[in-house]
Design a protein around this motif. Structure first.
Motif, PDB file in Angstrom:
ATOM      1  N   ALA A  41       0.812  -1.233   0.055  1.00 29.29           N
ATOM      2  CA  ALA A  41       0.137   0.100   0.091  1.00 29.29           C
ATOM      3  C   ALA A  41       0.906   1.267   0.051  1.00 29.29           C
ATOM      4  CB  ALA A  41      -0.902   0.130   1.122  1.00 29.29           C
ATOM      5  N   VAL A  42       1.981   1.257   0.748  1.00 28.20           N
ATOM      6  CA  VAL A  42       2.666   2.500   0.859  1.00 28.20           C
ATOM      7  C   VAL A  42       3.615   2.569  -0.422  1.00 28.20           C
ATOM      8  CG1 VAL A  42       4.676   3.641   2.028  1.00 28.20           C
ATOM      9  CG2 VAL A  42       2.708   2.228   3.523  1.00 28.20           C
ATOM     10  N   THR A  43       4.037   1.449  -0.891  1.00 30.24           N
ATOM     11  CA  THR A  43       4.720   1.491  -2.143  1.00 30.24           C
ATOM     12  C   THR A  43       3.941   1.816  -3.305  1.00 30.24           C
ATOM     13  OG1 THR A  43       6.103  -0.427  -1.468  1.00 30.24           O
ATOM     14  CG2 THR A  43       5.958   0.062  -3.497  1.00 30.24           C
ATOM     15  N   ASP A  44       2.726   1.422  -3.359  1.00 27.82           N
ATOM     16  CA  ASP A  44       1.764   2.019  -4.266  1.00 27.82           C
ATOM     17  C   ASP A  44       1.707   3.278  -4.128  1.00 27.82           C
ATOM     18  OD1 ASP A  44       1.698  -0.395  -5.764  1.00 27.82           O
ATOM     19  OD2 ASP A  44      -0.287  -0.900  -4.693  1.00 27.82           O
ATOM     20  N   GLU A  45       1.482   3.928  -3.042  1.00 25.23           N
ATOM     21  CA  GLU A  45       1.099   5.404  -2.729  1.00 25.23           C
ATOM     22  C   GLU A  45       2.594   6.244  -3.187  1.00 25.23           C
ATOM     23  OE1 GLU A  45      -0.553   8.442   0.466  1.00 25.23           O
ATOM     24  OE2 GLU A  45      -0.519   6.282   0.910  1.00 25.23           O
ATOM     25  N   LEU A  46       3.646   5.804  -3.018  1.00 22.87           N
ATOM     26  CA  LEU A  46       4.894   6.289  -3.446  1.00 22.87           C
ATOM     27  C   LEU A  46       4.822   6.347  -4.943  1.00 22.87           C
ATOM     28  CD1 LEU A  46       7.330   5.164  -0.761  1.00 22.87           C
ATOM     29  CD2 LEU A  46       6.664   7.636  -1.085  1.00 22.87           C
ATOM     30  N   GLY A  47       4.093   5.586  -5.654  1.00 22.43           N
ATOM     31  CA  GLY A  47       4.302   5.480  -7.158  1.00 22.43           C
ATOM     32  C   GLY A  47       5.460   4.672  -7.648  1.00 22.43           C
ATOM     33  N   LEU A  48       5.804   3.638  -6.957  1.00 24.02           N
ATOM     34  CA  LEU A  48       6.948   2.757  -7.224  1.00 24.02           C
ATOM     35  C   LEU A  48       6.580   1.403  -7.735  1.00 24.02           C
ATOM     36  CD1 LEU A  48       9.091   3.156  -3.927  1.00 24.02           C
ATOM     37  CD2 LEU A  48       9.287   4.269  -6.340  1.00 24.02           C
ATOM     38  N   ALA A  78       6.188  12.568   1.421  1.00 26.46           N
ATOM     39  CA  ALA A  78       6.998  11.623   0.709  1.00 26.46           C
ATOM     40  C   ALA A  78       8.128  10.987   1.920  1.00 26.46           C
ATOM     41  CB  ALA A  78       7.752  11.930  -0.356  1.00 26.46           C
ATOM     42  N   ASP A  79       8.474  12.011   2.574  1.00 24.74           N
ATOM     43  CA  ASP A  79       9.485  11.508   3.631  1.00 24.74           C
ATOM     44  C   ASP A  79       8.845  10.679   4.471  1.00 24.74           C
ATOM     45  OD1 ASP A  79      11.506  12.897   2.428  1.00 24.74           O
ATOM     46  OD2 ASP A  79      11.315  14.880   3.954  1.00 24.74           O
ATOM     47  N   ALA A  80       7.707  11.083   5.098  1.00 19.48           N
ATOM     48  CA  ALA A  80       6.917  10.104   6.042  1.00 19.48           C
ATOM     49  C   ALA A  80       6.482   8.879   5.476  1.00 19.48           C
ATOM     50  CB  ALA A  80       5.602  10.839   6.426  1.00 19.48           C
ATOM     51  N   LEU A  81       6.084   8.794   3.917  1.00 22.43           N
ATOM     52  CA  LEU A  81       5.900   7.487   3.532  1.00 22.43           C
ATOM     53  C   LEU A  81       7.156   6.592   3.537  1.00 22.43           C
ATOM     54  CD1 LEU A  81       3.404   8.619   0.531  1.00 22.43           C
ATOM     55  CD2 LEU A  81       2.791   7.351   2.682  1.00 22.43           C
ATOM     56  N   ARG A  84       7.826   5.194   6.870  1.00 24.40           N
ATOM     57  CA  ARG A  84       6.702   4.136   7.042  1.00 24.40           C
ATOM     58  C   ARG A  84       7.164   2.853   6.047  1.00 24.40           C
ATOM     59  NH1 ARG A  84       1.186   5.756   5.856  1.00 24.40           N
ATOM     60  NH2 ARG A  84       1.631   7.506   7.203  1.00 24.40           N
ATOM     61  N   ALA A  85       7.525   2.888   5.113  1.00 28.36           N
ATOM     62  CA  ALA A  85       7.902   1.849   4.226  1.00 28.36           C
ATOM     63  C   ALA A  85       9.085   0.962   4.861  1.00 28.36           C
ATOM     64  CB  ALA A  85       8.015   2.308   2.708  1.00 28.36           C
ATOM     65  N   HIS A  86      10.141   1.921   5.311  1.00 25.49           N
ATOM     66  CA  HIS A  86      11.449   1.395   5.903  1.00 25.49           C
ATOM     67  C   HIS A  86      10.771   0.484   6.913  1.00 25.49           C
ATOM     68  CE1 HIS A  86      14.990   1.487   8.127  1.00 25.49           C
ATOM     69  NE2 HIS A  86      15.687   1.328   6.976  1.00 25.49           N
ATOM     70  N   MET A 112      14.248  -1.884   2.297  1.00 23.64           N
ATOM     71  CA  MET A 112      14.644  -1.248   3.426  1.00 23.64           C
ATOM     72  C   MET A 112      15.860  -0.150   2.923  1.00 23.64           C
ATOM     73  SD  MET A 112      14.991  -3.821   6.936  1.00 23.64           S
ATOM     74  CE  MET A 112      15.611  -2.355   7.509  1.00 23.64           C
ATOM     75  N   ASP A 113      16.668  -0.986   1.983  1.00 25.28           N
ATOM     76  CA  ASP A 113      17.825  -0.107   1.492  1.00 25.28           C
ATOM     77  C   ASP A 113      17.415   0.973   0.725  1.00 25.28           C
ATOM     78  OD1 ASP A 113      19.711  -1.643   2.782  1.00 25.28           O
ATOM     79  OD2 ASP A 113      20.056  -2.904   0.818  1.00 25.28           O
ATOM     80  N   ALA A 114      16.453   0.780  -0.179  1.00 23.53           N
ATOM     81  CA  ALA A 114      15.743   1.751  -1.175  1.00 23.53           C
ATOM     82  C   ALA A 114      15.102   2.890  -0.735  1.00 23.53           C
ATOM     83  CB  ALA A 114      14.817   1.115  -2.066  1.00 23.53           C
ATOM     84  N   HIS A 115      14.603   2.830   0.729  1.00 21.15           N
ATOM     85  CA  HIS A 115      13.775   3.514   1.553  1.00 21.15           C
ATOM     86  C   HIS A 115      14.646   4.414   2.474  1.00 21.15           C
ATOM     87  CE1 HIS A 115       9.909   2.894  -0.102  1.00 21.15           C
ATOM     88  NE2 HIS A 115      10.162   1.537   0.228  1.00 21.15           N
TER      89      HIS A 115
END
Length: 121
Positions: A41-48, A78-81, A84-86, A112-115
Motif C-alpha cells: 500500500a505504501v509502495t503504491d502510494e509512492l508510485g513505485l 514522501a518523507d513520512a511514506l 513508514r515503508a522502511h 529497506m535499503d531503497a527507502h
C-alpha cells in the motif's frame, strides 16, 4: 465429611477438537502476507510500480490470490511514506527470516535499503 461435587467443574479444559488450529508456519504466512500488504500500500502510494509488482507477486504467492492494490492516497508526505515503508520492510524482514523465506527476506532488505537511501538524501 465432604459432599461430593455434583456439577461439572468450571476448570475443565474445552474440547480442543472444536476449535480450528493453525500451525506456526501458517501463522507466519498470515503475518508475512499482512506486512507485505501494508508495504504494498505504501509502495503504491509512492508510485513505485516495479517494486509494487514484486511485492504483489509475493503476497499472491502467500495468500493464493492477487492482492487488492492501493486505491486511496493518505495525503502523507514522501518523507513520512518512506519512513513508514522502511519500518514495514524491517518488520517483513524479521518475519521472513523467522519463516526462512529467502526470497521475501531479500526483497524486504532491498526495500529497506531503497527507502533508507531516500530518507538519507
Amino acid at each position: 465429611m465432604y459432599e461430593p461435587i455434583r456439577t461439572k467443574s468450571v476448570h475443565t479444559m474445552a474440547d480442543t477438537a472444536q476449535y480450528p488450529h493453525r500451525s506456526r508456519e501458517e501463522e507466519l504466512d498470515i503475518q508475512l502476507a499482512g506486512h507485505l500488504s501494508a508495504l504494498l500500500a505504501v509502495t503504491d502510494e509512492l508510485g513505485l510500480e516495479e517494486a509494487g509488482d514484486r511485492i504483489a507477486r509475493e503476497v499472491a504467492r502467500l495468500r493464493g490470490a492477487a492482492p487488492v492494490r492501493h486505491a486511496e492516497l493518505s495525503g502523507a508526505g514522501a518523507d513520512a511514506l518512506h519512513r513508514r515503508a522502511h519500518a514495514l520492510a524491517g518488520r517483513t524482514l524479521v518475519v521472513a527470516a523467522s519463516r526462512a523465506d529467502t526470497g521475501v527476506a531479500i526483497l524486504a532488505a532491498e526495500r529497506m535499503d531503497a527507502h533508507a537511501l531516500v530518507e538519507a538524501a
